[in-house]
Write an enzyme that holds these catalytic residues in place. Structure first.
Site, PDB file in Angstrom:
ATOM      1  N   SER A   1       0.819  -1.204   0.000  1.00 60.63           N
ATOM      2  CA  SER A   1       0.000   0.000   0.000  1.00 60.63           C
ATOM      3  C   SER A   1       0.853   1.254   0.000  1.00 60.63           C
ATOM      4  O   SER A   1       0.310   2.356  -0.026  1.00 60.63           O
ATOM      5  CB  SER A   1      -0.939  -0.007   1.199  1.00 60.63           C
TER       6      SER A   1
ATOM      7  N   HIS B   1      -2.886  -3.106  -5.674  1.00 57.90           N
ATOM      8  CA  HIS B   1      -3.287  -2.769  -4.309  1.00 57.90           C
ATOM      9  C   HIS B   1      -4.794  -2.906  -4.137  1.00 57.90           C
ATOM     10  O   HIS B   1      -5.558  -2.118  -4.707  1.00 57.90           O
ATOM     11  CB  HIS B   1      -2.812  -1.335  -3.988  1.00 57.90           C
TER      12      HIS B   1
ATOM     13  N   ASN C   1      -3.443   6.050  -0.323  1.00 60.64           N
ATOM     14  CA  ASN C   1      -2.748   6.280   0.948  1.00 60.64           C
ATOM     15  C   ASN C   1      -2.010   7.607   1.007  1.00 60.64           C
ATOM     16  O   ASN C   1      -1.755   8.124   2.097  1.00 60.64           O
ATOM     17  CB  ASN C   1      -1.828   5.109   1.279  1.00 60.64           C
TER      18      ASN C   1
ATOM     19  N   GLU D   1      -5.823  -0.413  -7.083  1.00 64.15           N
ATOM     20  CA  GLU D   1      -4.854   0.555  -7.609  1.00 64.15           C
ATOM     21  C   GLU D   1      -3.745  -0.250  -8.274  1.00 64.15           C
ATOM     22  O   GLU D   1      -3.095  -1.067  -7.607  1.00 64.15           O
ATOM     23  CB  GLU D   1      -4.196   1.326  -6.456  1.00 64.15           C
TER      24      GLU D   1
HETATM   25  N1  CAA Z   1     -18.836 -11.262   0.067  1.00 66.09           N
HETATM   26  C1  CAA Z   1     -19.517 -10.475  -0.771  1.00 66.09           C
HETATM   27  N2  CAA Z   1     -20.231  -9.392  -0.394  1.00 66.09           N
HETATM   28  C2  CAA Z   1     -20.259  -9.103   0.899  1.00 66.09           C
HETATM   29  C3  CAA Z   1     -19.576  -9.883   1.848  1.00 66.09           C
HETATM   30  C4  CAA Z   1     -18.850 -11.011   1.390  1.00 66.09           C
HETATM   31  N3  CAA Z   1     -18.169 -11.786   2.211  1.00 66.09           N
HETATM   32  N4  CAA Z   1     -19.778  -9.348   3.076  1.00 66.09           N
HETATM   33  C5  CAA Z   1     -20.564  -8.271   2.892  1.00 66.09           C
HETATM   34  N5  CAA Z   1     -20.866  -8.132   1.584  1.00 66.09           N
HETATM   35  C6  CAA Z   1     -21.659  -7.054   0.968  1.00 66.09           C
HETATM   36  C7  CAA Z   1     -22.990  -6.915   1.645  1.00 66.09           C
HETATM   37  O1  CAA Z   1     -23.946  -7.785   1.108  1.00 66.09           O
HETATM   38  C8  CAA Z   1     -23.329  -5.482   1.351  1.00 66.09           C
HETATM   39  O2  CAA Z   1     -23.772  -5.361   0.015  1.00 66.09           O
HETATM   40  P1  CAA Z   1     -25.031  -4.423  -0.360  1.00 66.09           P
HETATM   41  O3  CAA Z   1     -24.585  -3.025  -0.040  1.00 66.09           O
HETATM   42  O4  CAA Z   1     -25.224  -4.672  -1.827  1.00 66.09           O
HETATM   43  O5  CAA Z   1     -26.131  -4.899   0.498  1.00 66.09           O
HETATM   44  C9  CAA Z   1     -21.964  -4.784   1.420  1.00 66.09           C
HETATM   45  O6  CAA Z   1     -21.007  -5.820   1.178  1.00 66.09           O
HETATM   46  C10 CAA Z   1     -21.687  -4.158   2.768  1.00 66.09           C
HETATM   47  O7  CAA Z   1     -21.735  -5.190   3.755  1.00 66.09           O
HETATM   48  P2  CAA Z   1     -22.342  -5.020   5.239  1.00 66.09           P
HETATM   49  O8  CAA Z   1     -23.769  -4.581   5.163  1.00 66.09           O
HETATM   50  O9  CAA Z   1     -22.030  -6.241   6.003  1.00 66.09           O
HETATM   51  O10 CAA Z   1     -21.424  -3.972   5.853  1.00 66.09           O
HETATM   52  P3  CAA Z   1     -21.626  -2.465   6.216  1.00 66.09           P
HETATM   53  O11 CAA Z   1     -22.682  -1.808   5.432  1.00 66.09           O
HETATM   54  O12 CAA Z   1     -21.662  -2.447   7.694  1.00 66.09           O
HETATM   55  O13 CAA Z   1     -20.210  -1.918   5.710  1.00 66.09           O
HETATM   56  C11 CAA Z   1     -17.902  -1.859   5.344  1.00 66.09           C
HETATM   57  C12 CAA Z   1     -19.019  -2.510   6.116  1.00 66.09           C
HETATM   58  C13 CAA Z   1     -17.986  -2.229   3.876  1.00 66.09           C
HETATM   59  C14 CAA Z   1     -16.592  -2.384   5.931  1.00 66.09           C
HETATM   60  C15 CAA Z   1     -18.047  -0.310   5.508  1.00 66.09           C
HETATM   61  O14 CAA Z   1     -18.054   0.033   6.860  1.00 66.09           O
HETATM   62  C16 CAA Z   1     -16.936   0.440   4.816  1.00 66.09           C
HETATM   63  O15 CAA Z   1     -16.946   0.633   3.617  1.00 66.09           O
HETATM   64  N6  CAA Z   1     -15.926   0.880   5.612  1.00 66.09           N
HETATM   65  C17 CAA Z   1     -14.750   1.550   5.090  1.00 66.09           C
HETATM   66  C18 CAA Z   1     -13.806   0.527   4.555  1.00 66.09           C
HETATM   67  C19 CAA Z   1     -12.580   1.146   3.969  1.00 66.09           C
HETATM   68  O16 CAA Z   1     -12.403   2.350   3.903  1.00 66.09           O
HETATM   69  N7  CAA Z   1     -11.683   0.268   3.512  1.00 66.09           N
HETATM   70  C20 CAA Z   1     -10.449   0.684   2.935  1.00 66.09           C
HETATM   71  C21 CAA Z   1      -9.422   0.712   3.999  1.00 66.09           C
HETATM   72  S1  CAA Z   1      -7.889   1.268   3.391  1.00 66.09           S
HETATM   73  C22 CAA Z   1      -7.195  -0.101   2.750  1.00 66.09           C
HETATM   74  O17 CAA Z   1      -7.679  -1.168   2.768  1.00 66.09           O
HETATM   75  C23 CAA Z   1      -5.915   0.063   2.076  1.00 66.09           C
HETATM   76  C24 CAA Z   1      -4.737   0.428   2.808  1.00 66.09           C
HETATM   77  O18 CAA Z   1      -3.708   0.388   2.189  1.00 66.09           O
HETATM   78  C25 CAA Z   1      -4.696   0.867   4.192  1.00 66.09           C
END
Ligand code: CAA
Length: 285
Positions: free
Chosen positions: A119, A140, A190, A152
């Site tokens: 990342s 990424h 990032n 990415e």
């Molecule tokens: N497989 C497929 N789909 C899934 C799944 C799985 N195992 N688990 C959940 N889903 C789907 C759900 O069905 C739902 O879809 P719909 O919107 O179509 O209904 C969607 O994913 C969201 O799931 P949830 O309802 O369980 O979850 P939520 O609404 O509480 O959201 C979250 C959870 C997606 C984590 C949300 O809180 C979010 O987007 N958070 C921010 C995450 C983020 O910013 N990530 C990036 C971090 S930075 C990084 O990773 C890189 C780095 O280098 C640091």
């Protein structure tokens, strides 16, 4: 080039997600961890995620079973030698990632593409320990990998067009939207996200507000799905610390310097969700 077999190095939070989405898209996947215990934990995470996908109606039960059957776990890196493309998703430390690439370079035929899920670290620097710098690329993914739709792609100084296009093809075929960045610390996401997360820790350290209020302010005030401290727990405080250290080493800019509180929390083992406690407390998963 045609990619059928994907190798994944590391079956942690990111590696398990990458293995899962590749298998769901029909690739044969071999995923490697360093010990049986870590491998079993990673495979259990894949099982749980596939189950959740079925429950949420995102994947048919039979397709989930086929995906799981397409994933083979191993603790032997040589088992990835037959892969057309290998994605490395080990700890965010240059030396550890280079060690993986150096070893893979000796095991895989010259045509195999090496991708890194880094990342923040330099793709050019990773590629330098291989004899195939033109076949090394950044891929990424974002956490949780089955849910987040971005990849990415990172073009190292020597990455060939053919390699970039093969990585793009793979990312698109697993359902992701692709953006392309040059090999610049933090790439796109990032570069912007890390100073924001670190500033949230600094705000807490300075006593600007409680952790709950910082998170509520951002969640409701900016309509983000999570506040920054919750997101830090989600990404992993150790991972964020390593990313910040790497970016600070490149830029020497105080915006990227990890605040003392972040370092202390990592040293105390409060790594976020994965350790059961970060800024908040979680049931162990
Ligand atoms: N497989 C497929 N789909 C899934 C799944 C799985 N195992 N688990 C959940 N889903 C789907 C759900 O069905 C739902 O879809 P719909 O919107 O179509 O209904 C969607 O994913 C969201 O799931 P949830 O309802 O369980 O979850 P939520 O609404 O509480 O959201 C979250 C959870 C997606 C984590 C949300 O809180 C979010 O987007 N958070 C921010 C995450 C983020 O910013 N990530 C990036 C971090 S930075 C990084 O990773 C890189 C780095 O280098 C640091």
């Amino acid at each position: 080039m045609t990619i059928r077999r994907v190798g994944v190095v590391g079956c942690g939070l990111m590696g398990s997600g990458i293995a899962e989405v590749c298998a769901r898209a029909g690739y044969e996947v071999v995923v490697r961890e360093v010990s049986r215990v870590l491998l079993d934990g990673g495979l259990a995470r894949i099982d749980a995620s596939l189950r959740r996908g079925v429950e949420r109606g995102k994947i048919e039960e039979a397709a989930a079973r086929r995906a799981r059957e397409a994933i083979r776990g191993t603790i032997t890196l040589a088992d990835l030698a037959e892969s057309d493309l290998v994605i490395e998703a080990v700890i965010e430390k240059m030396a550890e990632k280079q060690a993986v690439f150096r070893e893979l370079d000796g095991l895989c035929p010259p045509g195999t593409i090496f991708a890194s899920n880094t990342s923040s670290l330099s793709i050019t620097e990773l590629a330098a320990v291989t004899t195939r710098a033109d076949r090394v690329v950044g891929m990424h993914f974002f956490n949780p990998v089955p849910v987040m739709t971005l990849v990415e792609l990172v073009r190292g100084l020597q990455t060939s067009e053919e390699t970039l296009e093969a990585a793009r093809g793979l990312a698109v075929s697993v359902g992701k939207t692709v953006v392309v960045a040059k090999d610049y610390p933090g790439f796109i996401v990032n570069l912007l996200l890390v100073p924001y997360l670190l500033d949230a820790v600094r705000a807490l350290e300075l006593g600007v507000a409680s952790k709950e209020d910082i998170d509520t302010a951002i969640t409701l005030g900016l309509n983000h799905p999570m506040g920054p401290l919750t997101l830090l727990d989600f990404v992993g405080l150790d991972t964020t610390y390593y990313i910040a250290e790497a970016m600070y080493a490149e830029f020497r800019d105080a915006r990227y310097a990890p605040p003392p509180l972040l370092k202390q929390m990592v040293l105390a083992g409060r790594l976020g969700r994965k350790s059961g406690r970060g800024f908040y407390e979680y049931g162990r998963s």
